[in-house]
Design an enzyme around this catalytic site. Structure first.
Site, PDB file in Angstrom:
ATOM      1  N   THR A  33      40.841  41.256  75.684  1.00 20.05           N
ATOM      2  CA  THR A  33      40.281  42.603  75.826  1.00 20.05           C
ATOM      3  C   THR A  33      38.762  42.532  75.888  1.00 20.05           C
ATOM      4  OG1 THR A  33      40.104  42.915  73.422  1.00 20.05           O
ATOM      5  CG2 THR A  33      42.155  43.600  74.457  1.00 20.05           C
ATOM      6  N   GLY A  35      35.026  42.603  75.290  1.00 20.52           N
ATOM      7  CA  GLY A  35      33.998  41.577  75.117  1.00 20.52           C
ATOM      8  C   GLY A  35      34.558  40.182  74.982  1.00 20.52           C
ATOM      9  N   VAL A  64      41.715  53.082  72.409  1.00 19.65           N
ATOM     10  CA  VAL A  64      43.090  52.716  72.760  1.00 19.65           C
ATOM     11  C   VAL A  64      43.047  51.636  73.838  1.00 19.65           C
ATOM     12  CG1 VAL A  64      45.302  53.502  73.663  1.00 19.65           C
ATOM     13  CG2 VAL A  64      43.968  55.004  72.168  1.00 19.65           C
ATOM     14  N   LYS A 136      54.454  39.726  60.780  1.00 20.36           N
ATOM     15  CA  LYS A 136      55.845  40.075  60.484  1.00 20.36           C
ATOM     16  C   LYS A 136      56.798  39.151  61.248  1.00 20.36           C
ATOM     17  CE  LYS A 136      59.263  43.799  60.808  1.00 20.36           C
ATOM     18  NZ  LYS A 136      59.506  45.244  60.965  1.00 20.36           N
ATOM     19  N   ARG A 214      34.904  25.011  38.441  1.00 23.13           N
ATOM     20  CA  ARG A 214      35.519  23.791  37.884  1.00 23.13           C
ATOM     21  C   ARG A 214      36.634  24.138  36.901  1.00 23.13           C
ATOM     22  NH1 ARG A 214      32.426  19.581  35.032  1.00 23.13           N
ATOM     23  NH2 ARG A 214      31.134  21.269  34.221  1.00 23.13           N
ATOM     24  N   HIS A 275      26.380  32.825  24.471  1.00 27.01           N
ATOM     25  CA  HIS A 275      27.731  33.307  24.223  1.00 27.01           C
ATOM     26  C   HIS A 275      27.832  34.824  24.393  1.00 27.01           C
ATOM     27  CE1 HIS A 275      29.019  29.342  23.196  1.00 27.01           C
ATOM     28  NE2 HIS A 275      28.164  29.247  22.185  1.00 27.01           N
ATOM     29  N   GLY A 304      20.306  25.575  25.231  1.00 28.16           N
ATOM     30  CA  GLY A 304      21.463  25.686  26.114  1.00 28.16           C
ATOM     31  C   GLY A 304      21.789  27.105  26.525  1.00 28.16           C
ATOM     32  N   ASN A 417      30.515  45.175  15.971  1.00 32.14           N
ATOM     33  CA  ASN A 417      29.481  46.053  15.459  1.00 32.14           C
ATOM     34  C   ASN A 417      28.120  45.402  15.636  1.00 32.14           C
ATOM     35  OD1 ASN A 417      30.928  48.353  14.376  1.00 32.14           O
ATOM     36  ND2 ASN A 417      31.756  46.968  12.837  1.00 32.14           N
ATOM     37  N   ARG A 509      26.529  56.908  21.492  1.00 26.55           N
ATOM     38  CA  ARG A 509      27.020  55.636  20.970  1.00 26.55           C
ATOM     39  C   ARG A 509      27.035  54.580  22.072  1.00 26.55           C
ATOM     40  NH1 ARG A 509      33.118  55.548  18.916  1.00 26.55           N
ATOM     41  NH2 ARG A 509      33.443  55.062  21.120  1.00 26.55           N
TER      42      ARG A 509
END
Length: 513
Positions: A33, A35, A64, A136, A214, A275, A304, A417, A509
């Protein structure tokens, strides 16, 4: 599997000429089709336009083209006597290979200033229909949506080794391709709030693989990193790695936390994460001094750790960092001198994220639970200015309020907390993730040591008892900021007045589980 006719219609034309040439050399007729047909023909290869196959021109500005029985009948027919007889009656020939990738919807919506109309026009209709039809019917039809599969498919055809596994794999990729495409469209409309529903009946995620890691949090866990394909703005997912080893699962989590905290500050700032909790944070007019103050909060934990900055890292800041082992440094940018210093550490990962003067377009946070996920608004505010109120007899000065705001900004990013102590725009004590608030306070006060005297305290949630106030007063804390909202607020206020401390309620909060 014998391939007689192939339909090729691609937006991404990478490798398509070589693929078409390989098919032609195998005696395959190429249908195409617009391009794509032009590209193949300009390469000197024979190609038949789809309109010549269907006997119907492309219409509606190309909307279409392939939606026709002579296309879909040729793709979907089982190679049984009954189906082939029906094709013969309708003068339809089989199509044995479909190489299609879709209109560049994601690329279009990523362009600055793209209009809604432009986005909608780049929603492919015929392409997904052909891909799904071929997938399919993958028992008889090969469907190729990824250019990197061209060579593998040609080799299989040349050797006659088109296995059931390959057909199934190509079908899986095809359905994943159309599913991801539809997810991108859905996510785009969701972010535009079409229909104004906050939480929709069905949610979709459109993501692309950045890298296979990893391992995950622990070596026995497999892991990968995906990028939201519609995300924009400065964030870990959009950062450019300039140097160092590949990021690990934990690196990515911690680096994200570091960046999201440091971007909160207007003044030059440095943050160190370990952490997934801050172990250092500070502001200063000089970036190197901000880093030194952040590092001084907890030098043991900083080893670290992950460092983040909200300004371009200069030579002085780089020199300060070079004295300790860090896993990752993320910043808007790095000066040439800073790069010269930091790249001497071969493993150190350097991430450039660009200016932090804008937020990302992610307005929701998603967390997985077993069997589902939770979604909520991103916590982007420190407090509502109109709800801020001093509740003690002792008032806060403008300088104290600025310090309290600094402390509350940090505590928002600490696991509940959460209690933090700050002094002179430096984090001096932190208590994170404890099952009771006074326990977090004691940890923060112990870490701060002598620096607790004259410091301010921030809490991510209200005080259920006065015990935390008493601990703060005994350590020499002068002012406290907390959300308020406890049934025992009056008890806490009375304790603060008794100790001569100022206390501010924010009404907001910041639990971070």
């Amino acid at each position: 599997m014998k391939i007689k006719r192939a339909l090729i219609s691609v937006s991404n034309k990478e490798g398509v000429v070589e693929f078409a040439r390989g098919l032609v050399n195998l005696g395959v007729e190429i249908i195409s089709t617009g391009g794509t047909a032009k590209t193949i023909r300009e390469a000197g290869l024979p190609v038949t336009y789809v309109s010549d196959v269907t006997g119907f021109p492309e219409i509606l500005d190309g909307r279409v083209k392939t939606l026709h029985p002579k296309v879909h009948g040729g793709i979907l027919a089982l190679r049984t006597e009954e189906h082939l007889a029906q094709l013969d009656k309708q003068q339809i020939e089989t199509i044995d290979l479909v190489a299609v990738n879709l209109y560049p919807f994601r690329e279009t919506i990523a362009k600055p200033g793209v209009t809604f109309e432009e986005a909608i026009e780049n929603i492919d209709i015929g392409g997904p229909a052909m891909v799904r039809a071929a997938a399919k019917n993958h028992k008889y039809v090969l469907t190729v949506v990824n250019p990197y599969r061209y060579e593998e498919v040609l080799t299989a055809l040349q050797t006659g080794q088109v296995s059931e596994d390959l057909r199934c794999l190509l079908a899986l990729e095809a359905f994943a391709h159309t599913s991801s495409y539809d997810s991108a469209i859905t996510a785009y409309l969701q972010k535009l709030s079409c229909g104004n529903e906050l939480f929709r009946q069905n949610m979709t995620v459109s993501a692309e693989l950045v890298q296979v890691l990893r391992y995950g949090e622990n070596p026995h866990q497999r892991a990968a990193f995906y990028r939201d394909m519609l995300s924009s703005g400065p964030c870990v997912a959009n950062a450019i790695q300039l140097h160092g080893k590949s990021l690990s699962y934990n690196n990515i989590l911690d680096t994200n936390s570091a960046l999201e905290l440091v971007r909160e500050f207007k003044q030059p700032a440095a943050v160190i994460i370990k952490h997934n909790n801050p172990c250092g944070a500070a502001c200063d007019d000089e970036l190197a001094e901000a880093y030194k103050k952040a590092f001084a909060c907890d030098p043991v934990s900083a080893f670290g750790g992950i460092a983040a900055f909200n300004r371009t890292v200069d030579a002085a800041a780089a020199a300060a960092m070079s004295e300790v082992f860090l896993e990752v440094v993320i910043a808007p940018g790095f000066s040439r001198e800073a790069m010269d210093i930091l790249t001497k550490k071969e493993a150190l990962r350097l991430l450039e994220v660009g200016p932090l003067d804008t937020q990302t377009n992610d307005l929701k946070e998603v967390r997985q639970v077993n069997g589902g996920f939770l979604m909520q608004d991103a916590d982007r505010q420190v407090f509502n200015q109109e709800e801020l109120r001093t509740v003690t007899s002792r008032q806060v000065s403008d300088e104290q309020m600025a310090e309290l705001t600094f402390a509350m900004t940090i505590v928002k990013h600490v696991k509940s907390n959460a209690i933090v102590l700050t002094k002179d725009r430096q984090l001096v004590g932190i208590g994170a993730g404890q099952m009771n608030r006074v326990g977090s306070a004691r940890i923060a006060i112990e870490q701060a040591g002598e620096k607790a005297s004259g410091a301010v305290m921030a809490s991510d949630a209200f005080f259920p008892f006065r015990d935390t106030l008493d601990e703060a007063a005994n350590a020499g804390v002068t002012a406290i900021i907390q959300p308020g909202g406890s049934n025992r607020d009056e008890e806490s206020i009375a304790a603060a007045n008794e100790h001569g401390m100022a206390m501010v309620f924010t009404g907001m909060r910041h639990f971070k589980h």
